[in-house]
Design a protein around this motif. Structure first.
Motif, PDB file in Angstrom:
ATOM      1  N   GLY A  31       0.780  -1.217   0.000  1.00 17.06           N
ATOM      2  CA  GLY A  31       0.000   0.000   0.000  1.00 17.06           C
ATOM      3  C   GLY A  31       0.816   1.273   0.000  1.00 17.06           C
ATOM      4  O   GLY A  31       1.939   1.316   0.522  1.00 17.06           O
ATOM      5  N   VAL A  32       0.224   2.305  -0.601  1.00 24.60           N
ATOM      6  CA  VAL A  32       0.783   3.652  -0.603  1.00 24.60           C
ATOM      7  C   VAL A  32      -0.008   4.490   0.391  1.00 24.60           C
ATOM      8  O   VAL A  32      -1.244   4.475   0.379  1.00 24.60           O
ATOM      9  N   VAL A  33       0.698   5.196   1.264  1.00 29.10           N
ATOM     10  CA  VAL A  33       0.065   6.077   2.249  1.00 29.10           C
ATOM     11  C   VAL A  33       0.612   7.484   2.066  1.00 29.10           C
ATOM     12  O   VAL A  33       1.834   7.685   2.083  1.00 29.10           O
ATOM     13  N   GLU A 141      -4.970  10.865  -6.502  1.00 27.40           N
ATOM     14  CA  GLU A 141      -3.868  10.205  -7.200  1.00 27.40           C
ATOM     15  C   GLU A 141      -2.562  10.583  -6.510  1.00 27.40           C
ATOM     16  O   GLU A 141      -2.318  11.759  -6.229  1.00 27.40           O
ATOM     17  N   VAL A 142      -1.754   9.568  -6.224  1.00 27.73           N
ATOM     18  CA  VAL A 142      -0.443   9.764  -5.602  1.00 27.73           C
ATOM     19  C   VAL A 142       0.604   9.311  -6.609  1.00 27.73           C
ATOM     20  O   VAL A 142       0.540   8.183  -7.112  1.00 27.73           O
ATOM     21  N   ARG A 143       1.586  10.188  -6.894  1.00 27.68           N
ATOM     22  CA  ARG A 143       2.606   9.893  -7.899  1.00 27.68           C
ATOM     23  C   ARG A 143       3.985  10.201  -7.337  1.00 27.68           C
ATOM     24  O   ARG A 143       4.145  11.157  -6.572  1.00 27.68           O
ATOM     25  N   GLY A 144       4.960   9.387  -7.709  1.00 29.00           N
ATOM     26  CA  GLY A 144       6.307   9.686  -7.246  1.00 29.00           C
ATOM     27  C   GLY A 144       7.278   8.562  -7.508  1.00 29.00           C
ATOM     28  O   GLY A 144       6.982   7.629  -8.258  1.00 29.00           O
ATOM     29  N   ALA A 145       8.433   8.669  -6.856  1.00 31.18           N
ATOM     30  CA  ALA A 145       9.480   7.667  -7.012  1.00 31.18           C
ATOM     31  C   ALA A 145      10.070   7.334  -5.649  1.00 31.18           C
ATOM     32  O   ALA A 145      10.240   8.219  -4.798  1.00 31.18           O
ATOM     33  N   ILE A 222       5.482   3.700   0.709  1.00 34.85           N
ATOM     34  CA  ILE A 222       4.921   2.465   0.178  1.00 34.85           C
ATOM     35  C   ILE A 222       5.459   1.335   1.043  1.00 34.85           C
ATOM     36  O   ILE A 222       6.639   1.337   1.429  1.00 34.85           O
ATOM     37  N   GLY A 223       4.582   0.407   1.417  1.00 31.53           N
ATOM     38  CA  GLY A 223       5.013  -0.649   2.324  1.00 31.53           C
ATOM     39  C   GLY A 223       4.195  -1.913   2.190  1.00 31.53           C
ATOM     40  O   GLY A 223       3.149  -1.935   1.525  1.00 31.53           O
ATOM     41  N   GLU A 224       4.694  -2.954   2.827  1.00 40.06           N
ATOM     42  CA  GLU A 224       3.982  -4.227   2.926  1.00 40.06           C
ATOM     43  C   GLU A 224       3.581  -4.410   4.382  1.00 40.06           C
ATOM     44  O   GLU A 224       4.445  -4.417   5.271  1.00 40.06           O
TER      45      GLU A 224
END
Length: 265
Positions: A31-33, A141-145, A222-224
């Protein structure tokens, strides 16, 4: 006669089903937070009593792909920070889910504001994109690197606040007193990375999270993770106080009739 599956179950069958559901293995999600500071007045305006603003005016978007046995699930939420009776937590405004199975239990048991929607989590090398969409609009929308790996946090207890209620049959008020639910989640993390990027909020009449603007981006990760959850009724709440907020739970086209903010031109 063959067993009629819509028929009544025996006490033993009910007990066996309850025992099996309590022994589920850890279910992991990717997931992205994104967390940002927003307009304090806007955050305060969406909180039904007895919830109060937390003082930090935070908004959190959680966008996840869940590894459920048997079928994939996209799950997301947009929540604001809140306090109840000295306890800090989050008040979700909308929780898009890609499967009806995930929708029903949360709404009926905990009062979660779940709705069917589209949930996307994509990663190509270091590039990440995640979004929540309904009615053809990607309203978050979340965008990045990815720029670094973060140390793993200790297992953490987190609290969400929900209001559980049933609208009245005759359309006036509720069938019974609504209740405020504390949903407690124990979260374990096995991977966590920081993202440099941005959050885009798009206008949607059904999911108006654009009213909670990004004033300062706090973090994107981003994590598990895996979580369990349990709920309890914290208190019964005033039906009169909650009624002005129940449109949050539904796709209400009558929002178009809402007046402009006081003092606007």
């Amino acid at each position: 006669m063959a067993r009629v599956r819509y028929g009544a179950r025996t006490e033993d069958e009910i007990r066996a089903a309850r025992t099996a559901s309590s022994r589920l293995p850890d279910i992991w999600s990717t997931g992205v937070v994104a967390v940002w500071e927003s307009d304090p007045d806007a955050v305060a305006a969406v909180l039904p009593p007895p919830l109060k603003p937390a003082g930090d005016s935070l908004v959190r978007a959680n966008i996840s792909r869940v590894d459920l046995p048997g079928y994939p699930l996209g799950a997301g939420s947009v929540a604001v920070s809140a306090v109840h009776d000295g306890l800090s937590g989050w008040y979700p405004l909308v929780m898009p889910m890609t499967q009806e199975r995930a929708l029903i239990g949360g709404r009926e048991v905990f009062g979660e504001p779940k709705k069917l929607g589209e949930v996307t989590v994509e990663r190509d090398g270091l590039v990440v994109r995640a979004s929540l969409a309904r009615h053809g609009i990607a309203f978050v929308e979340v965008r990045g690197a990815v720029d670094s790996v973060l140390p793993l946090p200790e297992p953490t207890e987190k609290v969400d606040f929900y209001f559980k209620f049933l609208p009245a049959v005759d359309g006036e008020g509720f069938d019974a007193d609504p209740v405020l639910v504390h949903c407690v989640r124990n979260e374990k993390v096995r991977r966590l990375e920081r993202i440099t990027g941005d959050v885009v909020l798009r206008e949607s009449m059904y999911d108006p999270v654009a009213d909670l603007p990004v004033r300062r981006l706090v973090e994107i990760t981003i994590g598990e993770k895996t979580t369990d959850q349990r709920g309890r009724v914290a208190e019964r709440v005033s039906a009169r106080d909650l009624l002005p907020y129940i449109h949050q739970r539904y796709d209400d086209p009558q929002q178009i009739l809402d007046g402009p903010p006081a003092g606007s031109v």
